[in-house]
Write a protein that holds these residues in place. Structure first.
Motif, PDB file in Angstrom:
ATOM      1  N   GLY A 170       0.829  -1.203   0.000  1.00  0.00           N
ATOM      2  CA  GLY A 170       0.000   0.000   0.000  1.00  0.00           C
ATOM      3  C   GLY A 170       0.863   1.253   0.000  1.00  0.00           C
ATOM      4  N   PHE A 171       1.942   1.208   0.759  1.00  0.00           N
ATOM      5  CA  PHE A 171       2.861   2.343   0.826  1.00  0.00           C
ATOM      6  C   PHE A 171       3.493   2.606  -0.546  1.00  0.00           C
ATOM      7  N   TYR A 172       3.987   1.527  -1.179  1.00  0.00           N
ATOM      8  CA  TYR A 172       4.638   1.705  -2.487  1.00  0.00           C
ATOM      9  C   TYR A 172       3.654   2.269  -3.501  1.00  0.00           C
ATOM     10  N   LYS A 173       2.430   1.735  -3.473  1.00  0.00           N
ATOM     11  CA  LYS A 173       1.410   2.259  -4.390  1.00  0.00           C
ATOM     12  C   LYS A 173       1.132   3.725  -4.070  1.00  0.00           C
ATOM     13  N   GLU A 223      -0.519   8.148   1.789  1.00  0.00           N
ATOM     14  CA  GLU A 223      -1.877   7.668   2.022  1.00  0.00           C
ATOM     15  C   GLU A 223      -2.297   6.668   0.954  1.00  0.00           C
ATOM     16  N   HIS A 224      -2.886   5.559   1.415  1.00  0.00           N
ATOM     17  CA  HIS A 224      -3.421   4.556   0.486  1.00  0.00           C
ATOM     18  C   HIS A 224      -4.304   3.611   1.303  1.00  0.00           C
ATOM     19  N   GLU A 225      -5.396   3.167   0.714  1.00  0.00           N
ATOM     20  CA  GLU A 225      -6.348   2.305   1.407  1.00  0.00           C
ATOM     21  C   GLU A 225      -5.679   1.018   1.913  1.00  0.00           C
ATOM     22  N   LEU A 226      -4.878   0.391   1.039  1.00  0.00           N
ATOM     23  CA  LEU A 226      -4.213  -0.851   1.396  1.00  0.00           C
ATOM     24  C   LEU A 226      -3.205  -0.627   2.532  1.00  0.00           C
ATOM     25  N   LEU A 227      -2.548   0.520   2.499  1.00  0.00           N
ATOM     26  CA  LEU A 227      -1.610   0.876   3.567  1.00  0.00           C
ATOM     27  C   LEU A 227      -2.333   0.939   4.905  1.00  0.00           C
ATOM     28  N   GLU A 228      -3.525   1.567   4.913  1.00  0.00           N
ATOM     29  CA  GLU A 228      -4.294   1.677   6.161  1.00  0.00           C
ATOM     30  C   GLU A 228      -4.666   0.295   6.691  1.00  0.00           C
ATOM     31  N   GLU A 229      -5.085  -0.575   5.781  1.00  0.00           N
ATOM     32  CA  GLU A 229      -5.454  -1.944   6.170  1.00  0.00           C
ATOM     33  C   GLU A 229      -4.254  -2.660   6.799  1.00  0.00           C
ATOM     34  N   GLY A 230      -3.118  -2.519   6.146  1.00  0.00           N
ATOM     35  CA  GLY A 230      -1.896  -3.164   6.637  1.00  0.00           C
ATOM     36  C   GLY A 230      -1.456  -2.624   7.980  1.00  0.00           C
ATOM     37  N   ILE A 231      -1.560  -1.274   8.150  1.00  0.00           N
ATOM     38  CA  ILE A 231      -1.187  -0.677   9.441  1.00  0.00           C
ATOM     39  C   ILE A 231      -2.068  -1.246  10.556  1.00  0.00           C
ATOM     40  N   ALA A 232      -3.370  -1.310  10.283  1.00  0.00           N
ATOM     41  CA  ALA A 232      -4.302  -1.796  11.310  1.00  0.00           C
ATOM     42  C   ALA A 232      -3.992  -3.244  11.685  1.00  0.00           C
TER      43      ALA A 232
END
Lengths: 447, 447
Positions: free
Chosen positions: B175-178, B244-253
């Motif tokens: 998510g971060f890379y994206k 910011e990215h949706e997948l990044l948020e999911e991964g952080i959580a």
């Protein structure tokens, strides 16, 4: 076992079947260690040269090769998977002789591979459990008795029907054949080995056609092979055949000692059976085979013998005596005949239910407590309805379900035996299941 | 270990080393069962098609073939030895799904083979110990926490130095890379995976040269990989990078939940390490690696992750999460660094001496008595001088020697602790060794 292996000859078990197999493996290991045998494992591969030294088995061997072998670096030694544990053990002894104490008593429980046509009781990948003792230059004869007793002890603890350890002595047979003038004793042994399959008349014909025996010689050889006694009375039966040879006398004396001691220490378990030949030609004295009574067509489940020079490094020889149990064959029969069953399909004795999602960490605390006292358990991964969680435990045969209820910040613990429905207050630091529920047990099912 | 394997990459142990390895294997098995995992074994071979489905590993695979294969019966499926336990497990789950209860928790301890160049910590034949849980269609996220805790529990019981379980989440990284505009996330992960070996500057150059990253993108990716915290403070460090990215948020959580729970339950054992990538591309969420502190160059001793669809039969998918311990790598390090030793080189606690040859059967009676009460023992095979028999026991580390003396038809029993010389009268039906001498013990040696 309705399921078939998805690759013929390579059996796999369901978890509850694996528990039965593990029971067998654990029992063998424990027994071998009680008798003082040390564990070793050898690598799964040997050089093909090493494997083929012992004769005509090349078509059974699985060679291995790297898919993208780099042939440019010169010819490497070809490798193959071992087909038994005796040949690797012999190599191991010679290689490590300087580090071992002799007599060296080892057991070895490992997979072996043979590219034979699969059939019942014969797989392409299977497990053997071997015990051997080898000496440095010499090995007292008493181990021929002792090794038989180790295997009787081990097999007696398995959930299998009655078995008979059939014992013969190569010196006795070979001395007898020489005494009647048949010099190709290996050839005679190979023919005699077929007596159970093709019958005495056909074997007599073989002896005449292929080994040049006359009627009297064939008859005498068959008569010898038909001697079977559960005590030392085989001695007078052999003498009654009127054959004399030095090697025969030596063999009679050895077999007499083995049968006298083993029949005393393991009554009903052993039989002097003068038809036993064992195909492999490295045996030089006592030879053993074992059948399950009523399941003779399964073949031998435990075989072996004495060898005077299996292992040698040129200067020294390492004589030994050993037997090997066909674990996969035994386990397949236990499962197909339902001789034994595991008490549940998973190791857990307790399933810890979740009242709500927030209780997960408290439930893990209960689990930590139980596990620290040797009680296997699982925590529910979600707070489904209790009925659903209990069903989860029921399907796996887990006997106890643990409930946590928080009231005013205090957790109330209860445990339910879901077989009878009894539910009691319980302290996670001290509650114990009944001893018989602690571990999965494997028990013989009445025949 | 002065000895070298006689076949490079195929290690073998002496009996006293095998006792240490067995201690490790038994500890793992016991721990996995305490956590509710069921034992299975899969066959050693798979079809080559099955093995190669997961990508570029063909040169590591050992194909097998019968030496005298009969090719006339049509083309058969080519077989090879498995190189891990995950691919065979995935096949097993799909094949047996109708017989399994989901979530299915299994452990599997088996040999695997890889034709790689052997070096320290990397053998061609080695043992892996895997735990996985797979669901039918879905699998609660909590197992990502639970599986890490199982391995922490297992590793904590081994005689090894402190270890750190390093955890990351693929969704977070990808998510971060994206979020910074690097779309070839697999490529970035492969480069980041090299950060410990070649350093951050070289990785930044790789990202620019091979993946078209600009300076800012490369810098951001490196900064992310350098975040390592033993609590959930990694969250604010990631947020400080302003991506910011949706997948990044999911991964952080997800990673936050895993680190919060594992650092609470296993303090000091876990680390959020955002450089962890894991080479195999079937991981989709949490990824784990484990290093021995002070032995980082040995590589990871326990790795794994979450996979959403490793196993699939077309209609259904079976998501899972699992980790694998490199048992051979761990044991090799224990032995080479002398982290632990076996208390003796053989299982026997008692050696039963022979006063004269006629006492052999009485000595066997003593042995039967001791064994029936779980005391491992050996009977001397001959009546050598006592000094010689005692030396036999001494060389093996057997603590007790048993003596039988017949006087007027009555046998007098005595047992001697040959370490201190104390000799006492003993009854074979009731004598017990001290608890610490009953079994071989494996104890950590002070570093």
């Amino acid at each position: 076992m309705a399921r078939k292996a998805s690759l013929s000859g390579f059996p796999e078990h369901l978890p509850q079947e694996r528990l039965v197999e593990n029971f067998v493996l654990d029992t063998l290991r424990e027994t071998f260690e009680l008798h003082g045998f040390s564990p070793i494992e050898t690598r799964s591969v040997e050089t093909i040269d090493q494997l083929l030294r012992k004769g005509d088995i090349d078509k059974e061997v699985y060679a291995i090769s790297r898919l993208q072998e780099d042939d440019s670096r010169g010819k490497k030694e070809k490798l193959a998977l071992h087909f038994d544990l005796t040949v690797p053990f012999a190599r191991y002894v010679v290689e490590n002789a300087g580090y071992l104490n002799f007599p060296f008593m080892r057991y070895q429980i490992q997979k072996v591979w043979r590219g034979e046509r699969p059939q019942e009781g014969r797989a392409r990948e299977f497990t053997q459990a071997d015990v051997d003792v080898v000496g440095d230059g010499e090995l007292p004869f008493r181990y021929d008795v002792e090794l038989a007793l180790v295997m009787v002890d081990a097999l007696s603890k398995l959930p299998i029907p009655a078995f008979k350890l059939r014992i013969n002595n190569r010196k006795l047979s070979e001395g007898f054949y020489k005494g009647i003038g048949l010099e190709d004793t290996a050839g005679v042994l190979r023919s005699i080995d077929k007596i159970d399959k093709i019958g005495p008349d056909a074997v007599a014909q073989l002896l005449k056609d292929e080994l040049g025996a006359n009627d009297e010689q064939a008859e005498a050889a068959i008569k010898l092979a038909q001697i079977k006694t559960d005590d030392t009375s085989f001695v007078e039966q052999v003498r009654a055949l009127g054959v004399e040879h030095e090697l025969l006398e030596e063999g009679i004396a050895e077999l007499e000692e083995v049968i006298a001691e083993t029949s005393k220490r393991a009554p009903g378990r052993v039989l002097a059976d003068l038809s036993i030949a064992r195909g492999l030609d490295y045996y030089t004295g006592t030879v053993y085979e074992t059948v399950l009574v009523g399941h003779e067509q399964l073949g031998s489940i435990c075989s072996g013998g004495r060898y005077e020079s299996l292992a040698s490094n040129g200067k020294k020889t390492y004589p030994g005596v050993g037997l090997s149990i066909g674990v996969t064959r035994v386990v397949a029969r236990i499962l197909s005949q339902n001789f034994a069953q595991a008490s549940r399909s998973v190791p857990s004795a307790v399933f810890i239910a979740l009242t709500n999602d927030e209780m997960w960490s408290s439930a893990q605390d209960v689990a930590d407590n139980l596990r620290s006292r040797g009680i296997a358990c699982e925590v529910s991964a979600n707070a489904a309805k209790f009925g659903k969680q209990i069903k989860y435990a029921e399907k796996r045969g887990i006997p106890f379900v643990w409930f946590l209820n928080e009231k005013d910040g205090v957790i109330d613990h209860q445990v339910k035996d879901i077989r009878c429905g009894e539910q009691v207050e319980a302290d996670p630091t001290s509650w114990n299941p009944p001893a018989e529920d602690l571990k999965v047990s494997v028990t013989a099912v009445g025949e």
